[in-house]
Motif scaffolding. Structure first.
Motif, PDB file in Angstrom:
ATOM      1  N   THR A 295       8.963 -17.542 -11.798  1.00  0.00           N
ATOM      2  CA  THR A 295       8.480 -16.326 -11.748  1.00  0.00           C
ATOM      3  C   THR A 295       9.178 -14.962 -12.057  1.00  0.00           C
ATOM      4  OG1 THR A 295       7.143 -16.058 -10.161  1.00  0.00           O
ATOM      5  CG2 THR A 295       5.831 -16.882 -11.153  1.00  0.00           C
ATOM      6  N   GLN A 330      12.556 -14.585 -20.481  1.00  0.00           N
ATOM      7  CA  GLN A 330      11.908 -14.739 -18.990  1.00  0.00           C
ATOM      8  C   GLN A 330      11.214 -13.401 -18.739  1.00  0.00           C
ATOM      9  OE1 GLN A 330      15.447 -13.724 -16.982  1.00  0.00           O
ATOM     10  NE2 GLN A 330      16.759 -15.871 -16.847  1.00  0.00           N
ATOM     11  N   ALA A 333       7.773 -14.246 -19.507  1.00  0.00           N
ATOM     12  CA  ALA A 333       7.214 -14.738 -18.696  1.00  0.00           C
ATOM     13  C   ALA A 333       7.044 -13.939 -17.551  1.00  0.00           C
ATOM     14  CB  ALA A 333       7.984 -15.321 -17.718  1.00  0.00           C
ATOM     15  N   ASP A 349       2.441 -21.040 -12.505  1.00  0.00           N
ATOM     16  CA  ASP A 349       4.272 -21.419 -12.170  1.00  0.00           C
ATOM     17  C   ASP A 349       4.186 -22.198 -11.919  1.00  0.00           C
ATOM     18  OD1 ASP A 349       2.727 -21.709  -9.915  1.00  0.00           O
ATOM     19  OD2 ASP A 349       3.313 -20.431  -8.859  1.00  0.00           O
ATOM     20  N   ARG A 354       2.957 -21.179 -18.441  1.00  0.00           N
ATOM     21  CA  ARG A 354       3.307 -20.147 -19.167  1.00  0.00           C
ATOM     22  C   ARG A 354       4.247 -19.107 -18.670  1.00  0.00           C
ATOM     23  NH1 ARG A 354      -2.181 -15.598 -20.996  1.00  0.00           N
ATOM     24  NH2 ARG A 354      -0.812 -14.477 -22.055  1.00  0.00           N
ATOM     25  N   HIS A 355       3.797 -19.027 -16.599  1.00  0.00           N
ATOM     26  CA  HIS A 355       4.132 -17.998 -15.912  1.00  0.00           C
ATOM     27  C   HIS A 355       5.733 -18.249 -15.349  1.00  0.00           C
ATOM     28  CE1 HIS A 355       0.038 -16.740 -15.979  1.00  0.00           C
ATOM     29  NE2 HIS A 355       0.415 -15.908 -16.522  1.00  0.00           N
ATOM     30  N   ALA A 357       9.958 -19.976 -15.971  1.00  0.00           N
ATOM     31  CA  ALA A 357      11.258 -19.809 -17.069  1.00  0.00           C
ATOM     32  C   ALA A 357      12.002 -20.968 -16.464  1.00  0.00           C
ATOM     33  CB  ALA A 357      11.730 -18.626 -16.565  1.00  0.00           C
TER      34      ALA A 357
END
Length: 479
Positions: A295, A330, A333, A349, A354-355, A357
């Protein structure tokens, strides 16, 4: 004058990554300030992605026209280098950031010009134009300062005032002779550009051409460079550099050979722009790359987040992937993660969350705008094998596809598909050939979506297009 202002989030660095972090934060309902010591828009806008591709595109279009009968006969002149440089200037906005600054205002992002330096927890001091401004963040500080060119410790190199990518991309005149130390992406693209402009180019490729790509990709580019008149010296290493009183540059190689040039371009890697941003105040080493979790929270000793997790790093500075589009990925995110944490919402995560990379490790797309173009995503065959994946590699002659012959006379290219044999999904894909950049996203989707090969059989490419290579690769693999 010393003033103090508070925002929810402070971003150090107003390149495309920093801009996207701030924009994402504001869209999520928080306030954001961005700090920039140079031009708003960053390296990509003025010295990298945009102006570099502007330098390369005109020659590529001319080559493409000359490869198609009918169009070839209509070409009556050579490349107009002055016009190319003017077009480059327009894509670099003539190195003025008024448009980018205006966009920040429209997006509701505050801009503070000057050198940003972390001075304590959630605190950034900005020094510029005789003023000192202290910014405090309620939730997070994000480092998005990018990277700069690495100038290796070769005796005499720094004293010779070498070009880095910045000077080469912004050059107002074409040198008669250009020596390039390095043969990675930047070196190969700029060798392609300056050879087309009429420079006599020498590439000193100590580790080979494009050493991180599939071997056949580097071989094709090296061959094309030589066909364009470039001297490509595989294995050549520079021992010393000297610029004489007449401005000529003399390079001595480790085998004693001498190379003379009007300019020398060094393109051997990147270093993080973290030397003077206050890393020492949070227990980190100035000038170092920043290690982050998925994250993008900066990790300190022991692999735990710095402080209570208020410090983040996105883009080149975290060394995960040094590509603008991946940095922007990134940024989305991290911006969303900061908003979620600020609002007490669940942070997604996990893998492909969604959050997170996730694509940084599994599905990085890249196009190298050389002649021929190189387009790749995911792992090379060697990287997949090193990762312990049981693979099968399928190669296909891209020139044998029906659409290729229509696209250009004498079309030459190659496609490679790297398959995870246990999961029956693609983990790597590389294309080499004219205009293959626009074919890449299909492979990116296949890898990110982990689409089974059995399902890909039902994704029928249109005929007659170069995309038919997908069908040919699947046929070569078998059902």
């Amino acid at each position: 004058m010393d003033t103090t202002t508070t925002y929810d989030v402070i971003v150090i660095g107003a390149g495309p990554v920093g801009e996207n972090v701030a924009d994402r934060v504001v869209q999520g309902g928080l306030t954001a300030a961005i700090v920039e010591r140079e031009l708003v828009g960053g390296e990509c806008s003025y010295w990298a992605c945009m102006p570099t591709k502007a330098l390369l595109r005109s020659a590529a279009a001319l080559r493409a026209a000359r490869q198609v009968p009918g169009a070839r006969e209509a070409v009556t002149g050579d490349l107009d280098v002055a016009a190319v440089l003017r077009r480059r200037d327009s894509f670099a906005s003539n190195w003025q950031d008024d448009g980018q600054v205006a966009w920040l205002g429209q997006a509701g992002i505050a801009l503070h010009r000057g050198q940003g330096r972390i001075t304590g927890e959630k605190t950034v001091e900005v020094r510029g134009d005789g003023t000192v401004t202290t910014l405090t963040a309620r939730h997070a500080v994000v480092v998005a300062t990018g990277s700069g060119a690495l100038v290796p410790d070769i005796p005499g190199l720094r004293e010779s005032s070498p070009w880095t990518s910045r000077e080469a991309v912004a050059a107002s005149a074409v040198p008669g002779r250009l020596a390039i130390i390095g043969a990675g992406v930047v070196a190969s693209e700029l060798a392609t550009a300056f050879a087309a402009f009429g420079s006599s180019v020498t590439v000193l490729a100590r580790d080979g051409v494009l050493p991180h790509a599939e071997p056949f990709a580097g071989e094709r580019v090296a061959e094309a460079l030589r066909e364009a008149g470039v001297s490509v010296r595989i294995g050549a290493e520079t021992a010393s550099v000297k610029r004489d009183g007449d401005g000529k540059v003399h390079l001595t190689l480790t085998d004693g050979e001498q190379v003379e040039a009007d300019e020398v371009l060094v393109a051997t890697g990147r270093v993080p722009n973290t030397q003077d941003i206050g890393l020492d105040t949070v227990g980190l080493t100035p000038g170092s790359w920043l290690t982050v979790d998925d994250t993008l929270r900066v990790l300190g000793a022991g692999g735990t987040p710095v402080g209570d997790g208020w410090l983040y790093a996105a883009g080149d500075v975290n060394r995960r992937v040094l590509l603008t589009h991946q940095g922007k990925y990134q940024a989305r995110a991290v911006g969303d993660a900061i908003v979620a944490r600020a609002k007490g919402e669940r942070v997604e995560d996990g893998r492909w969350g969604r959050h997170a990379a996730t694509a940084d490790e599994r599905a990085v797309p890249q196009v190298i705008f050389t002649e021929p173009e190189i387009a790749s995503v995911g792992l090379t065959a060697a990287a997949a094998e090193a990762a312990g994946i049981r693979t099968r590699v399928i190669d296909y002659d891209l020139g044998a596809v029906a659409g290729s012959a229509l696209h250009a006379e004498g079309f030459r290219g190659q496609a490679r598909m790297v398959v995870d044999e246990d999961r029956k999904v693609i983990v790597g894909f590389t294309l080499v050939g004219p205009d293959v950049a626009e074919l890449l996203h299909a492979a990116t989707i296949a890898i990110v979506g982990e689409v089974p090969l059995d399902r890909l059989w039902h994704a029928i490419p249109s005929y007659p297009t170069v995309s038919e290579v997908w069908l040919r690769l699947l046929e070569a693999y078998g059902r």
